[in-house]
Motif scaffolding. Structure first.
Motif, short mmCIF file in Angstrom:
data_model
loop_
_atom_site.label_atom_id
_atom_site.label_comp_id
_atom_site.label_asym_id
_atom_site.label_seq_id
_atom_site.Cartn_x
_atom_site.Cartn_y
_atom_site.Cartn_z
N THR A 72 0.84 -1.19 0.00
CA THR A 72 0.00 0.00 0.00
C THR A 72 0.87 1.24 0.00
OG1 THR A 72 -0.12 0.09 2.41
CG2 THR A 72 -1.88 -1.12 1.29
N GLU A 73 0.30 2.34 -0.46
CA GLU A 73 0.96 3.64 -0.43
C GLU A 73 -0.02 4.66 0.11
OE1 GLU A 73 2.32 4.63 -4.36
OE2 GLU A 73 4.05 3.30 -4.23
N LYS A 74 0.52 5.66 0.78
CA LYS A 74 -0.28 6.75 1.30
C LYS A 74 -0.49 7.79 0.21
CE LYS A 74 -0.10 9.05 5.73
NZ LYS A 74 0.79 9.54 6.77
N ARG A 75 -1.66 8.43 0.21
CA ARG A 75 -1.94 9.47 -0.77
C ARG A 75 -2.80 10.53 -0.12
NH1 ARG A 75 -3.29 9.40 -7.00
NH2 ARG A 75 -3.14 11.64 -7.26
N SER A 76 -2.55 11.78 -0.44
CA SER A 76 -3.37 12.90 0.02
C SER A 76 -3.94 13.61 -1.18
CB SER A 76 -2.54 13.90 0.84
OG SER A 76 -2.15 13.33 2.05
N VAL A 77 -5.19 14.00 -1.06
CA VAL A 77 -5.85 14.73 -2.14
C VAL A 77 -6.78 15.76 -1.52
CG1 VAL A 77 -7.74 13.06 -2.41
CG2 VAL A 77 -7.09 14.48 -4.34
N MET A 78 -6.81 16.95 -2.12
CA MET A 78 -7.68 18.02 -1.65
C MET A 78 -9.04 17.86 -2.32
SD MET A 78 -7.99 20.81 0.18
CE MET A 78 -6.34 21.40 0.46
N GLU A 80 -13.42 19.04 -1.81
CA GLU A 80 -14.21 20.16 -1.29
C GLU A 80 -14.26 20.14 0.23
OE1 GLU A 80 -18.01 21.43 -3.27
OE2 GLU A 80 -17.67 19.49 -4.24
N SER A 81 -14.25 18.96 0.81
CA SER A 81 -14.35 18.82 2.27
C SER A 81 -13.01 19.05 2.96
CB SER A 81 -14.89 17.45 2.63
OG SER A 81 -14.08 16.43 2.10
N GLY A 82 -11.95 19.25 2.21
CA GLY A 82 -10.63 19.48 2.79
C GLY A 82 -9.64 18.42 2.33
N ASN A 83 -8.49 18.43 2.95
CA ASN A 83 -7.43 17.50 2.58
C ASN A 83 -7.71 16.13 3.19
OD1 ASN A 83 -5.09 16.95 1.22
ND2 ASN A 83 -3.75 17.57 2.88
N ILE A 84 -7.75 15.10 2.37
CA ILE A 84 -8.02 13.74 2.82
C ILE A 84 -6.78 12.89 2.54
CG2 ILE A 84 -9.49 11.71 2.53
CD1 ILE A 84 -10.98 14.17 3.62
N THR A 85 -6.33 12.15 3.56
CA THR A 85 -5.20 11.24 3.42
C THR A 85 -5.73 9.82 3.56
OG1 THR A 85 -3.68 12.88 4.31
CG2 THR A 85 -2.95 10.60 4.33
N TYR A 86 -5.32 8.95 2.66
CA TYR A 86 -5.78 7.56 2.69
C TYR A 86 -4.66 6.66 2.17
CZ TYR A 86 -6.57 8.29 -2.32
OH TYR A 86 -6.41 8.58 -3.65
N ARG A 87 -4.83 5.37 2.38
CA ARG A 87 -3.89 4.37 1.87
C ARG A 87 -4.61 3.57 0.79
NH1 ARG A 87 0.63 4.47 4.50
NH2 ARG A 87 1.45 2.55 3.67
N ARG A 88 -3.89 3.26 -0.30
CA ARG A 88 -4.48 2.42 -1.35
C ARG A 88 -3.50 1.35 -1.75
NH1 ARG A 88 -0.63 5.78 -3.22
NH2 ARG A 88 -0.94 6.70 -5.23
N HIS A 89 -4.06 0.22 -2.20
CA HIS A 89 -3.23 -0.93 -2.61
C HIS A 89 -2.63 -0.68 -3.99
CE1 HIS A 89 -5.38 -3.00 0.64
NE2 HIS A 89 -4.31 -3.78 0.67
N ILE A 90 -1.43 -1.20 -4.16
CA ILE A 90 -0.71 -1.12 -5.43
C ILE A 90 -0.54 -2.55 -5.93
CG2 ILE A 90 1.37 -0.28 -6.60
CD1 ILE A 90 -0.20 1.89 -5.03
N TYR A 91 -0.78 -2.75 -7.23
CA TYR A 91 -0.68 -4.08 -7.83
C TYR A 91 0.26 -4.03 -9.02
CZ TYR A 91 -5.07 -4.56 -5.28
OH TYR A 91 -6.03 -4.56 -4.30
#
Length: 165
Positions: A72-78, A80-91
């Motif tokens: 998995t890798e961490k990702r942040s994206v802005m 409308e609700s603000g900055n969201i950080t999440y983890r997603r799987h890489i294949y």
């Protein structure tokens, strides 16, 4: 009467999994605390929803494809609700190409830091104002700091996409 408090409870459910957010707010500071609760709650709900959807997508990809899960890798994206950080799987597929299905689901390009909707909103403000004023207004709207140069870059990307159309 000054000790009154109200509980705000938000439950997010995706499939069979759910998570609950609970916050007590004081009646005396209700307006400011409600704004804070709803803004932070919206960010938390979005992050929880992303985690739940990513877990379901991971289960589906793992059973439906021959891609190898490489972590998995961490990702942040802005948003409308603000900055969201999440983890997603890489294949990786058999040819060695990396895939990030959750990013594809969200229509995010590699290294993209803002959702398309955020970029369009910023470009709209920049169209009627200077980049500096647009940054101030936009920061107030999404409750996250945004620089004038970020507004400029977002406006340029939206302009390039419009020009391509």
């Amino acid at each position: 009467m000054t000790g009154l408090a109200v509980s705000v409870i938000i439950t997010v459910k995706a499939g069979d999994v759910s998570e609950t957010i609970e916050k007590d707010i004081s009646v005396m500071d209700m307006e400011s605390e409600l704004n804070e609760v709803f803004h932070r709650g919206q960010q938390q709900v979005t992050a929880i929803m992303f985690d739940l959807l990513e877990a379901q997508l991971h289960a589906c990809v793992s059973t439906q494809t021959d891609w190898k899960n490489i972590g998995t890798e961490k990702r942040s994206v802005m948003l409308e609700s603000g900055n969201i950080t999440y983890r997603r799987h890489i294949y990786k597929d058999k040819q060695g190409k990396r895939h990030k299905p959750f990013d594809d689901l969200l229509h995010l390009r590699a290294y993209q830091r803002n959702s398309k909707r955020v970029e369009v909103m910023a470009a709209g403000l920049a169209a009627i104002s200077s980049f500096r004023n647009a940054a101030e207004m936009f920061s107030y709207i999404i409750k996250e700091p945004v620089s004038a140069s970020s507004i400029h870059r977002m406006t340029a990307r939206v302009g390039e996409e419009l020009q391509a159309i």
